[in-house]
Design an enzyme around this catalytic site. Structure first.
Site, PDB file in Angstrom:
ATOM      1  N   LYS A  65      34.609  23.502  20.220  1.00 34.75           N
ATOM      2  CA  LYS A  65      33.344  22.997  19.732  1.00 34.75           C
ATOM      3  C   LYS A  65      33.195  21.519  20.047  1.00 34.75           C
ATOM      4  O   LYS A  65      32.130  20.938  19.907  1.00 34.75           O
ATOM      5  CB  LYS A  65      33.265  23.170  18.198  1.00 34.75           C
ATOM      6  CG  LYS A  65      33.492  24.575  17.717  1.00 34.75           C
ATOM      7  CD  LYS A  65      33.660  24.541  16.158  1.00 34.75           C
ATOM      8  CE  LYS A  65      34.170  25.880  15.680  1.00 34.75           C
ATOM      9  NZ  LYS A  65      34.597  25.842  14.293  1.00 34.75           N
ATOM     10  N   GLY A  66      34.309  20.906  20.453  1.00 34.90           N
ATOM     11  CA  GLY A  66      34.352  19.454  20.569  1.00 34.90           C
ATOM     12  C   GLY A  66      33.356  18.848  21.541  1.00 34.90           C
ATOM     13  O   GLY A  66      32.938  17.713  21.378  1.00 34.90           O
ATOM     14  N   GLU A  93      34.056  18.344  28.762  1.00 30.48           N
ATOM     15  CA  GLU A  93      35.104  18.402  27.743  1.00 30.48           C
ATOM     16  C   GLU A  93      35.104  17.119  26.914  1.00 30.48           C
ATOM     17  O   GLU A  93      34.748  16.048  27.408  1.00 30.48           O
ATOM     18  CB  GLU A  93      36.451  18.623  28.465  1.00 30.48           C
ATOM     19  CG  GLU A  93      37.690  18.695  27.620  1.00 30.48           C
ATOM     20  CD  GLU A  93      37.713  19.764  26.535  1.00 30.48           C
ATOM     21  OE1 GLU A  93      36.775  19.791  25.713  1.00 30.48           O
ATOM     22  OE2 GLU A  93      38.686  20.530  26.471  1.00 30.48           O
ATOM     23  N   ASP A 100      43.944  15.437  26.528  1.00 30.28           N
ATOM     24  CA  ASP A 100      45.121  14.977  25.795  1.00 30.28           C
ATOM     25  C   ASP A 100      46.335  15.279  26.664  1.00 30.28           C
ATOM     26  O   ASP A 100      46.670  14.512  27.566  1.00 30.28           O
ATOM     27  CB  ASP A 100      45.131  15.695  24.443  1.00 30.28           C
ATOM     28  CG  ASP A 100      46.220  15.214  23.509  1.00 30.28           C
ATOM     29  OD1 ASP A 100      46.834  14.188  23.795  1.00 30.28           O
ATOM     30  OD2 ASP A 100      46.453  15.869  22.475  1.00 30.28           O
ATOM     31  N   ARG A 126      33.042  15.660  12.917  1.00 34.41           N
ATOM     32  CA  ARG A 126      32.422  15.910  14.220  1.00 34.41           C
ATOM     33  C   ARG A 126      31.084  15.180  14.375  1.00 34.41           C
ATOM     34  O   ARG A 126      30.683  14.843  15.469  1.00 34.41           O
ATOM     35  CB  ARG A 126      32.163  17.412  14.416  1.00 34.41           C
ATOM     36  CG  ARG A 126      33.413  18.251  14.609  1.00 34.41           C
ATOM     37  CD  ARG A 126      33.021  19.631  15.120  1.00 34.41           C
ATOM     38  NE  ARG A 126      34.065  20.627  14.937  1.00 34.41           N
ATOM     39  CZ  ARG A 126      35.066  20.859  15.784  1.00 34.41           C
ATOM     40  NH1 ARG A 126      35.172  20.139  16.878  1.00 34.41           N
ATOM     41  NH2 ARG A 126      35.950  21.791  15.546  1.00 34.41           N
TER      42      ARG A 126
HETATM   43  P1  IMP Z   1      45.121  19.397  25.688  1.00 33.38           P
HETATM   44  O1  IMP Z   1      44.549  18.438  26.704  1.00 33.38           O
HETATM   45  O2  IMP Z   1      45.427  20.755  26.213  1.00 33.38           O
HETATM   46  O3  IMP Z   1      46.308  18.794  24.976  1.00 33.38           O
HETATM   47  O4  IMP Z   1      44.081  19.696  24.527  1.00 33.38           O
HETATM   48  C1  IMP Z   1      42.896  19.040  24.402  1.00 33.38           C
HETATM   49  C2  IMP Z   1      42.187  19.549  23.182  1.00 33.38           C
HETATM   50  O5  IMP Z   1      42.892  19.203  21.986  1.00 33.38           O
HETATM   51  C3  IMP Z   1      40.841  18.869  23.083  1.00 33.38           C
HETATM   52  O6  IMP Z   1      39.855  19.641  23.684  1.00 33.38           O
HETATM   53  C4  IMP Z   1      40.644  18.698  21.598  1.00 33.38           C
HETATM   54  O7  IMP Z   1      39.989  19.828  21.081  1.00 33.38           O
HETATM   55  C5  IMP Z   1      42.038  18.611  21.027  1.00 33.38           C
HETATM   56  N1  IMP Z   1      42.430  17.201  20.811  1.00 33.38           N
HETATM   57  C6  IMP Z   1      43.291  16.474  21.562  1.00 33.38           C
HETATM   58  N2  IMP Z   1      43.416  15.229  21.092  1.00 33.38           N
HETATM   59  C7  IMP Z   1      42.611  15.153  20.010  1.00 33.38           C
HETATM   60  C8  IMP Z   1      42.310  14.078  19.087  1.00 33.38           C
HETATM   61  O8  IMP Z   1      42.793  12.940  19.160  1.00 33.38           O
HETATM   62  N3  IMP Z   1      41.418  14.378  18.106  1.00 33.38           N
HETATM   63  C9  IMP Z   1      40.844  15.610  17.974  1.00 33.38           C
HETATM   64  N4  IMP Z   1      41.103  16.630  18.809  1.00 33.38           N
HETATM   65  C10 IMP Z   1      41.983  16.399  19.821  1.00 33.38           C
HETATM   66 MG    MG Z   2      38.214  20.658  22.798  1.00 33.57          MG
END
Ligand code: IMP
Ligand code: MG
Length: 183
Positions: A47-48, A103, A107, A169
């Site tokens: 949902k982000g 996106e 992270d 959010r």
């Molecule tokens: P990754 O890149 O596979 O580790 O995951 C990314 C997802 O993790 C993002 O789409 C967010 O939904 C969530 N995420 C990563 N870092 C944060 C943060 O600092 N705050 C909130 N959600 C985060």
């Molecule tokens: Mg996300």
């Protein structure tokens, strides 16, 4: 909601709503020229990415279509494992289309690298990424990103779509969440 309303729950404002607005306008202009004359499908990751998708798509001046996916990465706690499960798939067929994944944040990069291969395997003509935020120090896999709004430190952030336990959010900007909130 304005960041001022949650001053007691955040430790630092990283990006204000005004900074997001002007960066989103720049990114939209770059996308307009890159995808001019092409059939582009914006794929928002729920949902982000809802806020970013809404603002980015409206700032773009070329016609686009939009679709959504919801994915979850298995793993313990807040760590992404790289094993991704589709919770909601696209309605659209991406075969032969130019896909731009929209996106909220990169992270570890594990979710996005999985998503790129998944969409390429469906026969998309191209798959690119526009991310509002990126944590360079958290990268476990390198992801080739077309556009990034802001590089931020490796801290847990909320706002502008990003949540902690579904909260925050609707904040206009992005801020570091105070540890007292989750401990
Ligand atoms: P990754 O890149 O596979 O580790 O995951 C990314 C997802 O993790 C993002 O789409 C967010 O939904 C969530 N995420 C990563 N870092 C944060 C943060 O600092 N705050 C909130 N959600 C985060
Ligand atoms: Mg996300």
């Amino acid at each position: 909601m304005d960041l001022e309303k949650v001053t007691d729950q955040i430790t630092k404002v990283l990006v204000t709503g005004e900074q997001i607005d002007s960066r989103v306008a720049e990114m939209a202009a770059e996308l307009d020229s890159k995808y001019d004359g092409k059939d582009v499908l914006l794929v928002g990751v729920l949902k982000g990415a809802v806020m970013f998708m809404a603002d980015l798509s409206r700032a773009m001046q070329i016609p686009v279509t939009m679709d959504w996916m919801a994915v979850s990465s298995y793993g313990s706690g807040t760590q992404s494992s790289g094993v991704v499960r589709i919770l909601k798939d696209l309605d659209a067929d991406v075969l032969g289309r130019h896909v731009l994944i929209v996106e909220d944040i990169i992270d570890s990069g594990l979710t996005l690298s999985w998503l790129i291969s998944n969409l390429k395997a469906r026969g998309a003509a191209s798959v690119e990424i526009a991310a509002l935020l990126r944590k360079p120090d958290a990268a476990k896999v390198e992801v080739d990103v077309l556009l990034v709004g802001f590089d931020i430190p490796n801290e847990f952030v909320v706002g502008y779509g990003l949540d902690y336990a579904e909260r925050y959010r609707s904040l206009r900007g992005v801020a570091v969440l105070a540890p007292s909130v989750y401990s």
